[in-house]
Write a protein that holds these residues in place. Structure first.
Motif, mmCIF file in Angstrom:
data_model
loop_
_atom_site.group_PDB
_atom_site.id
_atom_site.type_symbol
_atom_site.label_atom_id
_atom_site.label_comp_id
_atom_site.label_asym_id
_atom_site.label_seq_id
_atom_site.Cartn_x
_atom_site.Cartn_y
_atom_site.Cartn_z
ATOM 1 N N PRO A 315 -12.815 46.086 -13.497
ATOM 2 C CA PRO A 315 -13.290 45.916 -14.874
ATOM 3 C C PRO A 315 -14.322 46.948 -15.296
ATOM 4 O O PRO A 315 -14.304 47.409 -16.438
ATOM 5 N N GLU A 339 -25.074 41.729 -12.399
ATOM 6 C CA GLU A 339 -23.936 40.865 -12.704
ATOM 7 C C GLU A 339 -22.848 41.605 -13.461
ATOM 8 O O GLU A 339 -21.677 41.219 -13.422
ATOM 9 N N MET A 340 -23.214 42.669 -14.175
ATOM 10 C CA MET A 340 -22.206 43.462 -14.870
ATOM 11 C C MET A 340 -21.491 44.400 -13.905
ATOM 12 O O MET A 340 -20.292 44.646 -14.034
ATOM 13 N N ALA A 343 -18.993 42.191 -12.085
ATOM 14 C CA ALA A 343 -18.242 41.231 -12.897
ATOM 15 C C ALA A 343 -16.757 41.294 -12.566
ATOM 16 O O ALA A 343 -16.181 42.369 -12.351
ATOM 17 N N THR A 344 -16.139 40.121 -12.511
ATOM 18 C CA THR A 344 -14.701 40.019 -12.262
ATOM 19 C C THR A 344 -14.117 38.990 -13.223
ATOM 20 O O THR A 344 -14.833 38.278 -13.912
ATOM 21 N N GLY A 345 -12.808 38.921 -13.261
ATOM 22 C CA GLY A 345 -12.156 37.947 -14.112
ATOM 23 C C GLY A 345 -11.504 38.595 -15.314
ATOM 24 O O GLY A 345 -11.716 39.779 -15.611
ATOM 25 N N GLU A 347 -12.038 38.317 -18.488
ATOM 26 C CA GLU A 347 -12.915 38.710 -19.586
ATOM 27 C C GLU A 347 -14.051 39.618 -19.135
ATOM 28 O O GLU A 347 -14.967 39.902 -19.905
ATOM 29 N N ALA A 348 -14.010 40.069 -17.908
ATOM 30 C CA ALA A 348 -15.107 40.881 -17.376
ATOM 31 C C ALA A 348 -15.248 42.203 -18.133
ATOM 32 O O ALA A 348 -16.366 42.625 -18.475
ATOM 33 N N GLU A 349 -14.127 42.862 -18.388
ATOM 34 C CA GLU A 349 -14.185 44.141 -19.102
ATOM 35 C C GLU A 349 -14.805 43.969 -20.484
ATOM 36 O O GLU A 349 -15.659 44.767 -20.901
ATOM 37 N N ARG A 351 -16.877 41.601 -21.437
ATOM 38 C CA ARG A 351 -18.308 41.294 -21.303
ATOM 39 C C ARG A 351 -19.113 42.556 -21.051
ATOM 40 O O ARG A 351 -20.212 42.718 -21.570
ATOM 41 N N ILE A 352 -18.582 43.441 -20.248
ATOM 42 C CA ILE A 352 -19.288 44.700 -19.962
ATOM 43 C C ILE A 352 -19.419 45.538 -21.237
ATOM 44 O O ILE A 352 -20.474 46.113 -21.519
#
Length: 688
Positions: A315, A339-340, A343-345, A347-349, A351-352
Motif C-alpha cells: 500500500p 502506523e502509515m 498499514a495493510t488492508g 483501504e490502507a492506500e 488512508r495513506i
C-alpha cells in the motif's frame, strides 16, 4: 455583427432625436418668453456638447484606417506566444517543474497505438517525459501532423506534460502557438471551435483591437493555435466531446489528456485517427526511493525507505506511485507515522493518501500565527465553493454562498440611511424635512430593488473610453439605461416638489440621467484572465466605485448650481412662500448651496448604486457574513494570499486554484478533512 450595427444606428438615432428635440424646445421657449438665457444655457449647451464630443471622437477614429483582419491577426501571433510563454513559465515554477526537480516519469505506448504519424514512427514503445515532449515539439516546428494523447491516473502528471509541452513550443515561437485549454468548462453540445474562441478571447484578449477581439481570436484558433486539451474525463459528456475533437480538429495537431480507463472506454472503437496514445507509468518503489533520497537526504528517511524496500508492491508504494503524492511526501521530509508505514488492508492506500494530504496542510500551517485546525476548516469551505467546472476560486463569486436576502436587506438599509440623510439635509433648507425623509426612503427602496434585480457585476475598472465610441452589449446597455433612468427619475421627483414649471424637472432629470448613465458606461469590466492578481482586481473594482461616487458629484454640482440660481423665480407658490431664506440670500449664494446639495444627492445616489451592484460591495458584505458564520477568517484576502505563499493555493491571474484537484476534493469532503486533521494532530514529524 449585424446586431451591433443595428444597435449603433439606434444609439445615433436617439442622439439625433434628443438634439433635435432640445433645439425645438429651446426655440419655442425663446419665442414664448418662458425660457430665459440661464435655462437655455443649462438645457441646450450640455446636450450639444455631449453630441459634439461623440461625433468628434468618431471622426477622429475614422482618420486612421484600421488594420485589416489578417494584419491584426498577424500582429497578435507573436504577442500571444510571448504571453503564453510568460504565463506558463511562472506557473511551472509554482508547480515545482524545475529541470533539476523533475521526476523521471516514464511513459509507455498503448498497445495498437497509431504508427502512421512521423511522431509515432520516431519514438520507441516507452521512454521518459523529456523525450516525449521534445520529439513532439520538433515535429510541430517541422510542420508535421502530430497528435498526442496522454493518459494516466489522477496525479500521474498529465497536466505537467501539457505545461512542459506548451513551454517547449511557445519559446522560441514556432509556426503554431500552443494554448492550454482546460476542458472541464466545455459543454460538448457546443462546437469546440466556438468554445476555444471564447476561452482565447477571455484568457488572452486582443487588447489592441477590442472591437474585433472575438474575430481575431476566432482566426487565431482556426489557423495559428495548436490546442493543448487537458482533462477529457472532466467534460460532462466525454463521448460527444471526443467525437467533436476528431471532427473539428481533422488534419490538425493537438495534445489531449484523459484518465487511462476513461479513454480506453471512450476510444474503444478507434474514434481518434493518427494519434499516438501513451500512458504515464506509475513510479516504482525504487524510483520513489531515489526521488526521496535526492530531495531529502538524511537519517529521517530510513523508516520510509526501509518500508518501501520491504514492500515494493504494498500500500505504501502504491500510494507514492504518482508524482503528486510523492511530492507531498518530499514536502513532509519523508516523515510518516509508523502506523502509515506498516498499514495493510484494502483501504490502507487510501488512508495513506488522506494522511499525506492532511499532513501537508498541517505542515504548511506549522509556522506563523494561523491555527492548522482553523485553516483546515476555512480551506474546506473554500474547496466546496470553487467553480465546479474549472476548479477556480474567485473572490467575486463567493456571494453564491450567502442568501440573496442578506444583500437585499443590506442594500435597502444602506440606501435608506444614505438617501434619507441627504434628502432630509436638502429639504430642511425648505422647512420640509419630513418630505425629504419620505422621498429618500422611496428612492432608496426603488434603487435597492433595481440593483438587486440584475446580476452582480464582475470586477470593473474606471476607464473612460475616450478614443473610441462603441455600443455596449445588450446586458451592459440595460445597466447603463437602468442607472440613467433611476438617477434621472430621482432628480426629477425632487425638483418637481420644489419648482413650479415642469421644465426644471425635465432639465434636472435629463442632466442627472446622463450623468448616471455616462458614469456607468465609462467603467468597463476588468478581465480576470489578464496579467492581474486577485488583489489588484479587488482594488480596481473598489476604485471604480470611488470613481462613480466622485463622478456623480461633479455633474450633480453643475445641475444643482443651475437649479439653485433659478429657485427665486422657479419655486412652487404658494407652497414655498413661507421659506424666507429664498428671498433673503443672494442668487450667487443660492447657486453655491444648490451646487453643494446637487453634489451631495448625486454622489450619494450614484455611489450607493455603484456599491450595491459592484463585486467589491458584495464582497465586503460576503466577507463579513462568512466570518460571522465561522466559514472564513475576517481578513479573507490576507488568508488566501497566505495560503498561496504556503503552497496550498496557486494563483492563475485573477483566480486562485488549489495546488491539485485531489487536494481540493479531499478538503471538500468534511468528514475526510476532519479525519485527516485528527490523524496528523501529532504532527508530521512524529517518527523523528
Amino acid at each position: 455583427m449585424r446586431a451591433r450595427q443595428a444597435l449603433t444606428v439606434v444609439v445615433y438615432t436617439a442622439l439625433a432625436i434628443i438634439l433635435a428635440a432640445t433645439l425645438v424646445v429651446a426655440v419655442c421657449g425663446i419665442r414664448s418668453g418662458d425660457l430665459k438665457a440661464l435655462d437655455l444655457w443649462a438645457s441646450l449647451i450640455p446636450v450639444v456638447l455631449t453630441v459634439a464630443t461623440i461625433v468628434t471622437t468618431v471622426l477622429q477614429a475614422g482618420r486612421r484606417p484600421p488594420a485589416t483582419l489578417d494584419e491584426a491577426v498577424a500582429a497578435q501571433v507573436p504577442a500571444l506566444a510571448r504571453k503564453v510563454a510568460k504565463d506558463w513559465a511562472e506557473e511551472s515554477r509554482h508547480r515545482g517543474l524545475f529541470p533539476e526537480r523533475r521526476m523521471a516519469v516514464r511513459w509507455r505506448r498503448r498497445s495498437g497505438s497509431e504508427r502512421v504519424s512521423r511522431l509515432a514512427a520516431e519514438l520507441p514503445d516507452e521512454g521518459v517525459l523529456d523525450q516525449l515532449t521534445g520529439a513532439f515539439a520538433r515535429h510541430i516546428r517541422a510542420g508535421s501532423l502530430s497528435r498526442l494523447v496522454v493518459t494516466g491516473e489522477p496525479g500521474a502528471g498529465k497536466t505537467a506534460v501539457c505545461v512542459l509541452a506548451t513551454l517547449e513550443l511557445a519559446e522560441p515561437a514556432g509556426p503554431a502557438v500552443p494554448v492550454l485549454f482546460h476542458l472541464s468548462s466545455w459543454n460538448p453540445a457546443r462546437p469546440l471551435m466556438d468554445w476555444m474562441t471564447d476561452e482565447l478571447t477571455a484568457n488572452y484578449p486582443a487588447l489592441a483591437d477590442q472591437m474585433r477581439s472575438r474575430r481575431i481570436a476566432a482566426e487565431l484558433v482556426q489557423h495559428c493555435v495548436m490546442p493543448v486539451l487537458d482533462g477529457l474525463d472532466e467534460v460532462s459528456d466525454p463521448a460527444t466531446a471526443l467525437r467533436r475533437i476528431e471532427d473539428e480538429l481533422e488534419g490538425r495537431s493537438f495534445i489531449l489528456t484523459c484518465r487511462t480507463a476513461d479513454f480506453a472506454r471512450l476510444d474503444a472503437d478507434g474514434v481518434l485517427s493518427e494519434a499516438l496514445v501513451v500512458r504515464l507509468q506509475p513510479l516504482r518503489a525504487d524510483e520513489a526511493r531515489g526521488v526521496l533520497e535526492t530531495a531529502r537526504p538524511g537519517p529521517v528517511l530510513e523508516p520510509l525507505v526501509s518500508a518501501l524496500d520491504a514492500g515494493p508492491g504494498g500500500p505504501l508504494a502504491q500510494a507514492l506511485e504518482t508524482p503528486f503524492m510523492l511530492s507531498l511526501a518530499v514536502a513532509l521530509g519523508g516523515s510518516l507515522p509508523g502506523e502509515m508505514l506498516s498499514a495493510t488492508g484494502p483501504e490502507a492506500e487510501e488512508r495513506i493518501k488522506r494522511h499525506l494530504l492532511g499532513a501537508f496542510i498541517t505542515r504548511a500551517y506549522r509556522r506563523g500565527d494561523v491555527d492548522a485546525d482553523e485553516a483546515c476548516r476555512y480551506l474546506a469551505f473554500l474547496a466546496r465553493n470553487v467553480d465546479s467546472g474549472t476548479g477556480r476560486l474567485a473572490w467575486w463569486q463567493l456571494h453564491r454562498a450567502v442568501p440573496r436576502g442578506v444583500y437585499l436587506t443590506l442594500a435597502v438599509v444602506n440606501a435608506a440611511i444614505g438617501c434619507s440623510a441627504a434628502a432630509i439635509a436638502l429639504f430642511s433648507l425648505f422647512k420640509r424635512p419630513l418630505l425629504g425623509l419620505w422621498i429618500g426612503l422611496g428612492a432608496a427602496l426603488v434603487g435597492a430593488l433595481v440593483v438587486e434585480l440584475v446580476p452582480q457585476d464582475d470586477p470593473r475598472r474606471a476607464k473612460p473610453r475616450l478614443r473610441s465610441v462603441r455600443p455596449p452589449s445588450s446586458h451592459a446597455l440595460q445597466r447603463v439605461l437602468g442607472f440613467g433612468v433611476v438617477g434621472g427619475a430621482a432628480c426629477a421627483v425632487i425638483v418637481w416638489f420644489l419648482y413650479e414649471k415642469p421644465q426644471y424637472a425635465v432639465i434636472g432629470g435629463v442632466l442627472s440621467g446622463i450623468a448616471f448613465a455616462a458614469t456607468r458606461y465609462f467603467s468597463e469590466p476588468s478581465d480576470p484572465m489578464e496579467a492581474v492578481t486577485p488583489t489588484t482586481l479587488l482594488r480596481s473594482d473598489r476604485s471604480a466605485v470611488l470613481y462613480a461616487w466622485l463622478a456623480g458629484g461633479v455633474p450633480g454640482a453643475l445641475t444643482g448650481a443651475y437649479l439653485g440660481a433659478s429657485i427665486k423665480d422657479g419655486r412652487r407658490t404658494p407652497q414655498l412662500d413661507d421659506v424666507t431664506l429664498i428671498d433673503e440670500l443672494p442668487t450667487a449664494i443660492e447657486a453655491l448651496m444648490g451646487a453643494a446639495g446637487g453634489a451631495l444627492l448625486s454622489a450619494t445616489g450614484l455611489g450607493l448604486m455603484a456599491i450595491g451592484s459592484s463585486s467589491w460591495g458584495r464582497f465586503v458584505a460576503t466577507r463579513s457574513w462568512l466570518a460571522v458564520r465561522g466559514h472564513t477568517p475576517r481578513r479573507l484576502m490576507a488568508f488566501v494570499e497566505d495560503a498561496r505563499e504556503r503552497g496550498v493555493l496557486r494563483q492563475m491571474n485573477g483566480y486562485y486554484e488549489f495546488r491539485h484537484r485531489l487536494l481540493q476534493r479531499h478538503l471538500a469532503e468534511p468528514a475526510r478533512a476532519v479525519a485527516s486533521a485528527a490523524d496528523t494532530s501529532t504532527g508530521p514529524d512524529s517518527t523523528q
